[in-house]
Design an enzyme around this catalytic site. Structure first.
Site, PDB file in Angstrom:
ATOM      1  N   LEU A   1       8.124  -7.024 -44.617  1.00  0.00           N
ATOM      2  CA  LEU A   1       8.927  -5.982 -43.951  1.00  0.00           C
ATOM      3  C   LEU A   1       8.292  -4.716 -44.523  1.00  0.00           C
ATOM      4  CD1 LEU A   1      10.587  -4.324 -42.236  1.00  0.00           C
ATOM      5  CD2 LEU A   1      12.462  -4.447 -44.031  1.00  0.00           C
TER       6      LEU A   1
ATOM      7  N   ASP B   1       9.724  -3.580 -61.025  1.00  0.00           N
ATOM      8  CA  ASP B   1      10.688  -4.679 -61.033  1.00  0.00           C
ATOM      9  C   ASP B   1      12.175  -4.147 -60.763  1.00  0.00           C
ATOM     10  OD1 ASP B   1      12.323  -6.897 -61.348  1.00  0.00           O
ATOM     11  OD2 ASP B   1      11.379  -7.661 -63.335  1.00  0.00           O
TER      12      ASP B   1
ATOM     13  N   TYR C   1      21.864 -17.983 -51.398  1.00  0.00           N
ATOM     14  CA  TYR C   1      20.973 -16.808 -51.011  1.00  0.00           C
ATOM     15  C   TYR C   1      21.962 -15.622 -50.448  1.00  0.00           C
ATOM     16  CZ  TYR C   1      18.035 -13.925 -47.782  1.00  0.00           C
ATOM     17  OH  TYR C   1      17.564 -13.049 -46.920  1.00  0.00           O
TER      18      TYR C   1
ATOM     19  N   LYS D   1      23.022 -11.994 -51.715  1.00  0.00           N
ATOM     20  CA  LYS D   1      22.507 -10.675 -50.573  1.00  0.00           C
ATOM     21  C   LYS D   1      24.130  -9.949 -50.491  1.00  0.00           C
ATOM     22  CE  LYS D   1      19.393  -9.676 -48.741  1.00  0.00           C
ATOM     23  NZ  LYS D   1      18.263  -8.807 -49.145  1.00  0.00           N
TER      24      LYS D   1
HETATM   25  N1  LIG Z   1      12.660 -13.047 -43.907  1.00  0.00           N
HETATM   26  C1  LIG Z   1      13.758 -13.341 -43.213  1.00  0.00           C
HETATM   27  O1  LIG Z   1      13.744 -14.149 -42.207  1.00  0.00           O
HETATM   28  C2  LIG Z   1      14.821 -12.306 -43.561  1.00  0.00           C
HETATM   29  C3  LIG Z   1      15.956 -12.695 -42.646  1.00  0.00           C
HETATM   30  C4  LIG Z   1      17.138 -11.818 -42.850  1.00  0.00           C
HETATM   31  C5  LIG Z   1      17.143 -10.707 -44.038  1.00  0.00           C
HETATM   32  N2  LIG Z   1      16.083 -10.568 -44.629  1.00  0.00           N
HETATM   33  C6  LIG Z   1      15.914  -9.475 -45.572  1.00  0.00           C
HETATM   34  O2  LIG Z   1      14.883  -8.619 -45.024  1.00  0.00           O
HETATM   35  C7  LIG Z   1      14.366  -8.130 -46.489  1.00  0.00           C
HETATM   36  C8  LIG Z   1      12.687  -8.110 -46.376  1.00  0.00           C
HETATM   37  O3  LIG Z   1      12.453  -9.631 -46.139  1.00  0.00           O
HETATM   38  P1  LIG Z   1      10.877 -10.103 -46.025  1.00  0.00           P
HETATM   39  O4  LIG Z   1      10.810 -11.227 -45.309  1.00  0.00           O
HETATM   40  O5  LIG Z   1      10.210  -8.830 -45.886  1.00  0.00           O
HETATM   41  O6  LIG Z   1      10.810 -10.574 -47.716  1.00  0.00           O
HETATM   42  P2  LIG Z   1       9.358 -10.910 -48.217  1.00  0.00           P
HETATM   43  O7  LIG Z   1       8.401 -11.067 -47.514  1.00  0.00           O
HETATM   44  O8  LIG Z   1       9.917 -12.108 -49.233  1.00  0.00           O
HETATM   45  O9  LIG Z   1       9.319  -9.750 -49.585  1.00  0.00           O
HETATM   46  C9  LIG Z   1       9.914  -9.383 -50.371  1.00  0.00           C
HETATM   47  C10 LIG Z   1       9.134  -8.796 -51.515  1.00  0.00           C
HETATM   48  O10 LIG Z   1      10.083  -8.414 -52.603  1.00  0.00           O
HETATM   49  C11 LIG Z   1       9.221  -8.657 -53.828  1.00  0.00           C
HETATM   50  N3  LIG Z   1       9.954  -8.911 -54.969  1.00  0.00           N
HETATM   51  C12 LIG Z   1      10.722  -9.969 -55.404  1.00  0.00           C
HETATM   52  N4  LIG Z   1      11.388  -9.831 -56.512  1.00  0.00           N
HETATM   53  C13 LIG Z   1      10.949  -8.644 -56.584  1.00  0.00           C
HETATM   54  C14 LIG Z   1      11.767  -7.727 -57.873  1.00  0.00           C
HETATM   55  N5  LIG Z   1      12.511  -8.219 -58.832  1.00  0.00           N
HETATM   56  N6  LIG Z   1      11.336  -6.410 -57.781  1.00  0.00           N
HETATM   57  C15 LIG Z   1      10.516  -5.754 -56.821  1.00  0.00           C
HETATM   58  N7  LIG Z   1      10.025  -6.685 -56.010  1.00  0.00           N
HETATM   59  C16 LIG Z   1      10.348  -7.895 -55.796  1.00  0.00           C
HETATM   60  C17 LIG Z   1       8.252 -10.063 -53.101  1.00  0.00           C
HETATM   61  O11 LIG Z   1       7.433 -10.360 -54.169  1.00  0.00           O
HETATM   62  P3  LIG Z   1       7.084 -11.989 -54.535  1.00  0.00           P
HETATM   63  O12 LIG Z   1       6.617 -12.241 -53.300  1.00  0.00           O
HETATM   64  O13 LIG Z   1       5.897 -12.004 -55.439  1.00  0.00           O
HETATM   65  O14 LIG Z   1       8.220 -12.691 -54.987  1.00  0.00           O
HETATM   66  C18 LIG Z   1       8.063  -9.734 -51.973  1.00  0.00           C
HETATM   67  O15 LIG Z   1       6.704  -9.108 -52.130  1.00  0.00           O
HETATM   68  C19 LIG Z   1      14.915  -8.814 -47.522  1.00  0.00           C
HETATM   69  O16 LIG Z   1      15.822  -7.943 -48.033  1.00  0.00           O
HETATM   70  C20 LIG Z   1      15.444 -10.068 -47.076  1.00  0.00           C
HETATM   71  O17 LIG Z   1      16.464 -10.536 -47.615  1.00  0.00           O
HETATM   72  C21 LIG Z   1      14.876 -11.414 -44.219  1.00  0.00           C
END
Ligand SMILES: NC(=O)c1ccc[n+]([C@@H]2O[C@H](COP(=O)([O-])OP(=O)(O)OC[C@H]3O[C@@H](n4cnc5c(N)ncnc54)[C@H](OP(=O)(O)O)[C@@H]3O)[C@@H](O)[C@H]2O)c1
Length: 290
Positions: A13, A38, A127, A131
Protein backbone atom coordinates in the site's frame (compact mmCIF):
# COMPACT_ATOMS: atom_id res chain seq x y z
CA UNK A 1 2.12 23.15 2.92
CA UNK A 2 0.20 20.24 4.41
CA UNK A 3 2.60 17.47 5.42
CA UNK A 4 1.78 13.77 5.06
CA UNK A 5 3.84 11.07 6.74
CA UNK A 6 3.49 7.52 5.37
CA UNK A 7 4.84 4.69 7.54
CA UNK A 8 5.66 1.21 6.25
CA UNK A 9 6.24 2.84 2.87
CA UNK A 10 8.02 -0.09 1.22
CA UNK A 11 4.96 -2.31 1.61
CA UNK A 12 2.28 -2.84 -1.04
CA UNK A 13 0.00 0.00 0.00
CA UNK A 14 2.83 2.39 0.87
CA UNK A 15 4.33 1.98 -2.60
CA UNK A 16 0.97 2.49 -4.31
CA UNK A 17 0.41 5.72 -2.36
CA UNK A 18 3.89 6.85 -3.36
CA UNK A 19 3.08 6.05 -6.98
CA UNK A 20 0.02 8.34 -7.10
CA UNK A 21 1.38 11.39 -5.25
CA UNK A 22 1.91 13.28 -8.53
CA UNK A 23 -1.91 13.46 -8.73
CA UNK A 24 -1.88 15.36 -5.42
CA UNK A 25 0.90 17.94 -5.84
CA UNK A 26 -0.45 20.30 -3.15
CA UNK A 27 0.89 18.14 -0.33
CA UNK A 28 4.36 17.50 1.00
CA UNK A 29 5.19 13.83 1.63
CA UNK A 30 7.60 11.84 3.74
CA UNK A 31 7.75 8.09 3.08
CA UNK A 32 9.50 6.00 5.70
CA UNK A 33 9.84 2.29 6.40
CA UNK A 34 11.17 0.43 9.42
CA UNK A 35 14.84 1.32 8.77
CA UNK A 36 14.07 5.02 9.19
CA UNK A 37 11.06 4.85 11.50
CA UNK A 38 10.33 1.73 13.53
CA UNK A 39 6.80 2.30 14.81
CA UNK A 40 7.51 -0.09 17.72
CA UNK A 41 10.15 2.30 19.03
CA UNK A 42 8.20 4.86 21.04
CA UNK A 43 11.11 7.29 21.52
CA UNK A 44 12.01 7.16 17.84
CA UNK A 45 8.38 7.84 16.87
CA UNK A 46 8.21 10.79 19.28
CA UNK A 47 11.47 12.26 17.99
CA UNK A 48 10.37 11.82 14.40
CA UNK A 49 7.08 13.64 15.04
CA UNK A 50 8.87 16.38 17.02
CA UNK A 51 11.06 17.05 13.99
CA UNK A 52 8.66 16.52 11.07
CA UNK A 53 5.34 17.61 12.67
CA UNK A 54 3.05 15.94 10.09
CA UNK A 55 -0.53 17.11 9.55
CA UNK A 56 -1.55 13.58 8.53
CA UNK A 57 0.03 10.21 9.27
CA UNK A 58 -1.00 7.29 7.05
CA UNK A 59 -0.01 4.11 8.88
CA UNK A 60 0.47 1.32 6.37
CA UNK A 61 3.15 -0.35 8.52
CA UNK A 62 2.08 -3.74 9.79
CA UNK A 63 3.05 -7.30 10.58
CA UNK A 64 1.08 -9.00 7.79
CA UNK A 65 2.37 -12.59 7.89
CA UNK A 66 -0.97 -14.08 8.98
CA UNK A 67 0.21 -17.68 9.46
CA UNK A 68 3.58 -16.79 11.01
CA UNK A 69 1.78 -14.58 13.53
CA UNK A 70 0.27 -17.69 15.14
CA UNK A 71 3.70 -18.62 16.53
CA UNK A 72 5.11 -15.09 16.73
CA UNK A 73 2.28 -13.31 18.49
CA UNK A 74 4.65 -11.06 20.49
CA UNK A 75 6.00 -9.51 17.30
CA UNK A 76 2.53 -9.27 15.69
CA UNK A 77 1.14 -7.44 18.73
CA UNK A 78 4.25 -5.28 18.99
CA UNK A 79 3.87 -3.93 15.44
CA UNK A 80 0.10 -4.05 14.95
CA UNK A 81 -1.01 -2.98 18.43
CA UNK A 82 1.88 -1.20 20.22
CA UNK A 83 3.11 0.41 16.99
CA UNK A 84 -0.36 1.84 16.36
CA UNK A 85 -0.47 3.05 19.99
CA UNK A 86 2.88 4.83 19.65
CA UNK A 87 1.67 6.62 16.53
CA UNK A 88 -1.63 7.61 18.16
CA UNK A 89 0.21 9.09 21.15
CA UNK A 90 2.53 11.14 18.94
CA UNK A 91 -0.39 12.22 16.74
CA UNK A 92 -2.15 13.49 19.87
CA UNK A 93 0.92 15.52 20.86
CA UNK A 94 1.15 17.16 17.44
CA UNK A 95 -2.53 17.48 16.46
CA UNK A 96 -1.90 15.04 13.60
CA UNK A 97 -4.76 13.14 11.96
CA UNK A 98 -4.00 9.40 11.95
CA UNK A 99 -5.26 7.34 9.02
CA UNK A 100 -4.72 3.76 10.08
CA UNK A 101 -5.25 0.66 7.96
CA UNK A 102 -6.90 -2.38 9.52
CA UNK A 103 -8.37 -5.61 8.26
CA UNK A 104 -11.45 -7.75 7.57
CA UNK A 105 -9.71 -10.36 9.77
CA UNK A 106 -11.05 -8.56 12.87
CA UNK A 107 -14.31 -10.42 12.08
CA UNK A 108 -15.02 -14.10 12.65
CA UNK A 109 -16.68 -14.63 9.27
CA UNK A 110 -19.95 -16.08 10.55
CA UNK A 111 -22.13 -13.46 8.83
CA UNK A 112 -23.64 -14.05 5.40
CA UNK A 113 -24.24 -10.44 4.42
CA UNK A 114 -21.59 -7.70 4.20
CA UNK A 115 -20.00 -6.53 7.46
CA UNK A 116 -20.61 -2.93 8.38
CA UNK A 117 -18.68 -0.79 10.83
CA UNK A 118 -21.08 -1.43 13.72
CA UNK A 119 -20.75 -5.22 13.54
CA UNK A 120 -18.93 -6.67 16.52
CA UNK A 121 -15.36 -7.80 15.78
CA UNK A 122 -14.38 -11.27 16.97
CA UNK A 123 -10.99 -12.20 15.52
CA UNK A 124 -10.16 -15.88 15.04
CA UNK A 125 -6.41 -15.45 14.43
CA UNK A 126 -3.48 -13.80 16.23
CA UNK A 127 -3.08 -11.39 13.31
CA UNK A 128 -6.75 -10.36 13.53
CA UNK A 129 -6.53 -9.97 17.32
CA UNK A 130 -3.37 -7.85 17.05
CA UNK A 131 -4.96 -5.56 14.44
CA UNK A 132 -8.09 -5.19 16.58
CA UNK A 133 -5.96 -4.23 19.59
CA UNK A 134 -4.31 -1.58 17.40
CA UNK A 135 -7.75 -0.18 16.53
CA UNK A 136 -8.74 -0.14 20.22
CA UNK A 137 -5.61 1.74 21.29
CA UNK A 138 -6.15 4.37 18.60
CA UNK A 139 -9.83 4.85 19.51
CA UNK A 140 -8.93 5.24 23.18
CA UNK A 141 -6.07 7.71 22.64
CA UNK A 142 -6.90 9.88 19.66
CA UNK A 143 -10.13 11.49 18.51
CA UNK A 144 -8.65 12.60 15.19
CA UNK A 145 -8.39 9.14 13.67
CA UNK A 146 -9.73 7.38 10.63
CA UNK A 147 -9.44 3.61 10.70
CA UNK A 148 -9.95 1.93 7.32
CA UNK A 149 -10.50 -1.83 7.31
CA UNK A 150 -9.66 -3.44 4.01
CA UNK A 151 -9.41 -6.97 2.62
CA UNK A 152 -7.46 -9.24 0.22
CA UNK A 153 -5.02 -6.50 -0.84
CA UNK A 154 -3.06 -6.94 -4.05
CA UNK A 155 -0.66 -4.78 -6.04
CA UNK A 156 2.33 -5.09 -8.33
CA UNK A 157 4.53 -4.92 -5.22
CA UNK A 158 5.54 -7.32 -2.45
CA UNK A 159 3.78 -10.63 -2.06
CA UNK A 160 0.07 -11.16 -2.61
CA UNK A 161 -2.39 -13.66 -4.05
CA UNK A 162 -2.20 -12.36 -7.63
CA UNK A 163 1.57 -12.61 -7.75
CA UNK A 164 1.51 -16.03 -6.09
CA UNK A 165 -0.99 -17.36 -8.66
CA UNK A 166 1.06 -16.03 -11.58
CA UNK A 167 4.25 -17.50 -10.11
CA UNK A 168 2.68 -20.92 -9.51
CA UNK A 169 1.28 -20.98 -13.04
CA UNK A 170 4.84 -20.83 -14.40
CA UNK A 171 5.64 -24.29 -13.02
CA UNK A 172 2.31 -26.05 -12.46
CA UNK A 173 -0.34 -27.31 -14.85
CA UNK A 174 -2.90 -28.06 -12.12
CA UNK A 175 -3.79 -25.73 -9.26
CA UNK A 176 -6.18 -26.32 -6.33
CA UNK A 177 -7.73 -23.13 -4.92
CA UNK A 178 -10.18 -22.66 -2.05
CA UNK A 179 -13.73 -21.88 -3.13
CA UNK A 180 -15.63 -21.68 0.17
CA UNK A 181 -14.04 -18.55 1.64
CA UNK A 182 -15.87 -15.49 0.35
CA UNK A 183 -14.51 -11.95 0.41
CA UNK A 184 -13.47 -9.12 -1.88
CA UNK A 185 -10.08 -8.41 -3.43
CA UNK A 186 -8.82 -4.84 -3.09
CA UNK A 187 -6.57 -3.22 -5.64
CA UNK A 188 -4.07 -1.32 -3.46
CA UNK A 189 -4.09 1.53 -6.00
CA UNK A 190 -7.85 1.93 -5.48
CA UNK A 191 -7.35 1.99 -1.71
CA UNK A 192 -4.49 4.50 -2.11
CA UNK A 193 -6.86 6.75 -4.09
CA UNK A 194 -9.52 6.36 -1.40
CA UNK A 195 -7.06 7.35 1.33
CA UNK A 196 -6.01 10.45 -0.60
CA UNK A 197 -9.68 11.36 -1.06
CA UNK A 198 -10.07 11.19 2.74
CA UNK A 199 -7.27 13.74 3.10
CA UNK A 200 -8.62 16.00 0.34
CA UNK A 201 -12.11 16.01 1.92
CA UNK A 202 -10.66 16.55 5.38
CA UNK A 203 -8.67 19.55 4.21
CA UNK A 204 -11.78 21.02 2.51
CA UNK A 205 -13.99 20.65 5.59
CA UNK A 206 -11.35 21.55 8.17
CA UNK A 207 -11.62 25.17 7.03
CA UNK A 208 -15.18 25.23 8.47
CA UNK A 209 -14.23 23.06 11.47
CA UNK A 210 -16.48 20.36 10.03
CA UNK A 211 -13.87 17.62 9.68
CA UNK A 212 -14.83 16.29 13.11
CA UNK A 213 -17.73 14.40 11.50
CA UNK A 214 -15.22 12.20 9.59
CA UNK A 215 -13.46 10.58 12.52
CA UNK A 216 -14.12 6.91 13.16
CA UNK A 217 -13.98 3.54 11.41
CA UNK A 218 -14.68 2.77 7.74
CA UNK A 219 -14.67 -0.23 5.44
CA UNK A 220 -13.00 -0.18 2.03
CA UNK A 221 -12.49 -2.97 -0.50
CA UNK A 222 -13.40 -3.24 -4.14
CA UNK A 223 -17.08 -3.86 -4.88
CA UNK A 224 -18.64 -7.30 -5.25
CA UNK A 225 -17.71 -10.64 -3.74
CA UNK A 226 -15.92 -13.80 -4.82
CA UNK A 227 -14.06 -16.85 -3.58
CA UNK A 228 -10.29 -17.29 -3.88
CA UNK A 229 -11.09 -19.72 -6.70
CA UNK A 230 -13.12 -17.07 -8.58
CA UNK A 231 -10.30 -14.60 -8.03
CA UNK A 232 -7.70 -17.05 -9.38
CA UNK A 233 -9.89 -17.83 -12.39
CA UNK A 234 -10.15 -14.12 -13.19
CA UNK A 235 -6.39 -13.66 -12.86
CA UNK A 236 -5.73 -16.50 -15.31
CA UNK A 237 -8.48 -15.41 -17.73
CA UNK A 238 -7.15 -11.86 -17.91
CA UNK A 239 -3.59 -13.04 -18.39
CA UNK A 240 -4.74 -15.67 -20.94
CA UNK A 241 -3.09 -18.45 -18.93
CA UNK A 242 -4.33 -21.93 -19.58
CA UNK A 243 -4.26 -23.96 -16.39
CA UNK A 244 -6.32 -26.74 -14.84
CA UNK A 245 -7.83 -24.79 -11.92
CA UNK A 246 -9.70 -26.92 -9.37
CA UNK A 247 -11.99 -25.67 -6.56
CA UNK A 248 -11.32 -27.16 -3.13
CA UNK A 249 -12.82 -26.62 0.35
CA UNK A 250 -10.87 -24.86 3.12
CA UNK A 251 -10.36 -28.27 4.75
CA UNK A 252 -8.30 -29.26 1.71
CA UNK A 253 -5.71 -26.56 2.39
CA UNK A 254 -5.02 -26.43 6.14
CA UNK A 255 -3.13 -23.35 7.39
CA UNK A 256 -1.81 -22.43 10.88
CA UNK A 257 -4.14 -19.40 11.09
CA UNK A 258 -7.90 -19.66 10.71
CA UNK A 259 -9.46 -17.27 8.15
CA UNK A 260 -13.01 -15.89 8.19
CA UNK A 261 -15.23 -17.92 5.85
CA UNK A 262 -17.05 -14.73 4.86
CA UNK A 263 -15.55 -11.24 5.10
CA UNK A 264 -17.26 -9.04 2.51
CA UNK A 265 -17.18 -5.44 3.75
CA UNK A 266 -20.04 -2.95 3.38
CA UNK A 267 -18.53 0.24 1.90
CA UNK A 268 -21.65 2.43 2.07
CA UNK A 269 -20.30 4.68 4.84
CA UNK A 270 -16.98 5.34 3.09
CA UNK A 271 -18.57 6.06 -0.30
CA UNK A 272 -21.18 8.40 1.16
CA UNK A 273 -18.91 10.27 3.57
CA UNK A 274 -16.05 10.82 1.17
CA UNK A 275 -18.08 11.06 -2.03
CA UNK A 276 -16.09 8.27 -3.64
CA UNK A 277 -17.05 5.52 -6.07
CA UNK A 278 -15.28 2.17 -5.98
CA UNK A 279 -14.45 -0.22 -8.83
CA UNK A 280 -15.77 -3.76 -8.92
CA UNK A 281 -13.16 -6.39 -7.98
CA UNK A 282 -13.22 -7.97 -11.44
CA UNK A 283 -11.80 -4.80 -13.02
CA UNK A 284 -8.52 -6.44 -12.29
CA UNK A 285 -5.62 -4.45 -13.62
CA UNK A 286 -2.28 -5.89 -12.87
CA UNK A 287 1.26 -5.34 -13.99
CA UNK A 288 4.07 -7.05 -12.09
CA UNK A 289 6.84 -4.72 -10.89
CA UNK A 290 8.61 -7.10 -8.34
N1 LIG B 1 -2.13 -7.64 2.55
C1 LIG B 1 -3.43 -7.85 2.73
O1 LIG B 1 -4.04 -8.73 2.11
C2 LIG B 1 -4.20 -7.02 3.71
C3 LIG B 1 -5.55 -7.31 3.94
C4 LIG B 1 -6.26 -6.53 4.84
C5 LIG B 1 -5.62 -5.49 5.52
N2 LIG B 1 -4.31 -5.25 5.28
C6 LIG B 1 -3.66 -4.14 6.02
O2 LIG B 1 -3.31 -3.16 5.06
C7 LIG B 1 -2.11 -2.49 5.49
C8 LIG B 1 -1.11 -2.50 4.36
O3 LIG B 1 -0.82 -3.86 4.03
P1 LIG B 1 0.32 -4.25 2.98
O4 LIG B 1 -0.12 -5.49 2.30
O5 LIG B 1 0.73 -3.05 2.22
O6 LIG B 1 1.50 -4.65 3.99
P2 LIG B 1 2.99 -5.04 3.65
O7 LIG B 1 3.18 -5.12 2.18
O8 LIG B 1 3.35 -6.22 4.50
O9 LIG B 1 3.79 -3.75 4.14
C9 LIG B 1 3.95 -3.44 5.50
C10 LIG B 1 5.22 -2.65 5.61
O10 LIG B 1 5.40 -2.31 6.98
C11 LIG B 1 6.76 -2.54 7.31
N3 LIG B 1 6.93 -2.75 8.74
C12 LIG B 1 6.89 -3.90 9.46
N4 LIG B 1 7.16 -3.65 10.75
C13 LIG B 1 7.38 -2.31 10.85
C14 LIG B 1 7.73 -1.46 11.92
N5 LIG B 1 7.92 -1.94 13.16
N6 LIG B 1 7.89 -0.14 11.70
C15 LIG B 1 7.71 0.35 10.43
N7 LIG B 1 7.41 -0.40 9.38
C16 LIG B 1 7.24 -1.73 9.58
C17 LIG B 1 7.09 -3.78 6.51
O11 LIG B 1 8.48 -3.98 6.46
P3 LIG B 1 9.04 -5.52 6.35
O12 LIG B 1 8.52 -6.04 5.05
O13 LIG B 1 10.52 -5.30 6.40
O14 LIG B 1 8.48 -6.24 7.53
C18 LIG B 1 6.46 -3.44 5.18
O15 LIG B 1 7.31 -2.65 4.39
C19 LIG B 1 -1.69 -3.19 6.77
O16 LIG B 1 -2.16 -2.48 7.87
C20 LIG B 1 -2.38 -4.52 6.71
O17 LIG B 1 -2.62 -5.05 8.01
C21 LIG B 1 -3.58 -5.98 4.41
Amino acid sequence: MIKILVTGSLGQLGRCIQDITDQYPDFEYKFVDVDELDICNKEQVQLFFDNYKPDFCINTAAYTAVDKAEEDSRKAFDVNANGAKNLAESCLMHNTVLIHISTDFVFDGTKTIPYNETDLPNPISVYGASKLQGERYIEAILQKHIIIRTSWLYSPFGSNFVKTMLRLAETKSVLNVINDQIGTPTNAYDLAGGIMQVIVKHVQLEKNSEAIQFYGTYHFSNEGACSWYDFAKKIFDINKINIDLRPIPTSGYPTPAKRPMYSVLDKTKFKRTFDFSINNWDKLTFKSKN
